[in-house]
Design a protein around this motif. Sequence first.
Motif, PDB file in Angstrom:
ATOM      1  N   ALA A  62       7.081  10.725 -32.900  1.00 42.92           N
ATOM      2  CA  ALA A  62       6.592  12.034 -32.462  1.00 42.92           C
ATOM      3  C   ALA A  62       5.229  12.365 -33.031  1.00 42.92           C
ATOM      4  N   ALA A  63       4.989  12.006 -34.284  1.00 43.84           N
ATOM      5  CA  ALA A  63       3.763  12.421 -34.962  1.00 43.84           C
ATOM      6  C   ALA A  63       2.625  11.421 -34.835  1.00 43.84           C
ATOM      7  N   LEU A  64       2.948  10.128 -34.798  1.00 45.02           N
ATOM      8  CA  LEU A  64       1.928   9.074 -34.832  1.00 45.02           C
ATOM      9  C   LEU A  64       0.900   9.385 -35.912  1.00 45.02           C
TER      10      LEU A  64
ATOM     11  N   ASP B 122      -3.347  18.569 -36.975  1.00 40.75           N
ATOM     12  CA  ASP B 122      -2.751  18.522 -35.643  1.00 40.75           C
ATOM     13  C   ASP B 122      -1.310  19.021 -35.660  1.00 40.75           C
ATOM     14  N   LEU B 123      -0.565  18.669 -36.710  1.00 37.67           N
ATOM     15  CA  LEU B 123       0.856  18.986 -36.791  1.00 37.67           C
ATOM     16  C   LEU B 123       1.198  19.538 -38.161  1.00 37.67           C
ATOM     17  N   SER B 124       2.144  20.468 -38.174  1.00 39.73           N
ATOM     18  CA  SER B 124       2.692  21.020 -39.416  1.00 39.73           C
ATOM     19  C   SER B 124       4.151  20.602 -39.525  1.00 39.73           C
ATOM     20  N   CYS B 125       4.622  20.462 -40.754  1.00 38.88           N
ATOM     21  CA  CYS B 125       6.003  20.044 -40.967  1.00 38.88           C
ATOM     22  C   CYS B 125       6.597  20.820 -42.131  1.00 38.88           C
TER      23      CYS B 125
ATOM     24  N   TRP C  64       0.759  19.115 -43.704  1.00 36.90           N
ATOM     25  CA  TRP C  64       0.070  18.968 -42.424  1.00 36.90           C
ATOM     26  C   TRP C  64      -0.339  17.509 -42.255  1.00 36.90           C
ATOM     27  N   LEU C  65      -0.564  17.140 -41.000  1.00 35.95           N
ATOM     28  CA  LEU C  65      -0.996  15.763 -40.754  1.00 35.95           C
ATOM     29  C   LEU C  65      -1.965  15.701 -39.585  1.00 35.95           C
TER      30      LEU C  65
ATOM     31  N   ARG D 105       3.091  14.021 -26.546  1.00 37.49           N
ATOM     32  CA  ARG D 105       4.408  14.298 -25.970  1.00 37.49           C
ATOM     33  C   ARG D 105       4.798  13.209 -24.976  1.00 37.49           C
ATOM     34  N   GLN D 106       3.865  12.805 -24.123  1.00 38.57           N
ATOM     35  CA  GLN D 106       4.165  11.765 -23.145  1.00 38.57           C
ATOM     36  C   GLN D 106       4.524  10.444 -23.826  1.00 38.57           C
ATOM     37  N   LEU D 107       3.763  10.094 -24.854  1.00 31.72           N
ATOM     38  CA  LEU D 107       4.056   8.852 -25.580  1.00 31.72           C
ATOM     39  C   LEU D 107       5.420   8.921 -26.251  1.00 31.72           C
ATOM     40  N   PHE D 108       5.743  10.065 -26.829  1.00 28.05           N
ATOM     41  CA  PHE D 108       7.042  10.226 -27.485  1.00 28.05           C
ATOM     42  C   PHE D 108       8.184  10.075 -26.480  1.00 28.05           C
TER      43      PHE D 108
END
Length: 225
Positions: free
Chosen positions: A73-75, A113-116, A174-175, A186-189
């Motif tokens: 999901a994150a790559l 890009d993403l938070s966790c 964050w990442l 999303r499409q790749l996931f």
Amino acid sequence: MMLHVPRVLTAEQVREFRAVLDAADWVDGRASVGSQGAQVKQNRQLPTGSPVAQRLGALVLEALSRSALFFSAALPLRIVPPLFNRYEGGENYGLHVDGAVRRQPDGQWLRTDLSCTLFLSEPDSYEGGELEVVDTYGTHEVKLPAGDAILYPSSSLHQVLPVTRGARVGSFFWLQSMVRDEERRRQLFELDQVIQALRGRVGECAQTLTLTNHYHNLLRMWTET
């Protein structure tokens, strides 16, 4: 896309984390945010340079490296060293947006890009404390079992509701993804999940090979490293 990543830490790991964290020295959480965040943030954190934060943060990253779901999901390209926070006695973090970039300990900048958030308290051990994420599809409340994580776009408005009983302890970070565009990620996931499910049912075959080829060609086309 929001994604629940289950069992990042085992129950035993959570107990070990909590034993260390419950005995740790916490500081005002406003030390790590800008002027906008400081106006709405009321919690405590471990100092970013503390040996405890560094040791436990390394264990969080090690655990995440074993999660195929998280990677799919994150790559992830680069990850900010995990931080740790604690909410109790009505503490909360009002509606805010994370900064677009953060400086890493080595001085390099990272695009968020993403938070966790990795939950370290069982849901029934505290009241309130839901992570509330607002996106184009509405408002989503998240309160997961200890050891589970939620991954969501850093561009989303979000908040932590007041904790009115018990203590909400967690790790957050964050990442920067190898694929900057959220829709492409999303499409790749989704494609990767289809490949894994098909491979689990029928094994390796011409169809899974073709889909895997498409996946890697798209990843090659969209990746920034």
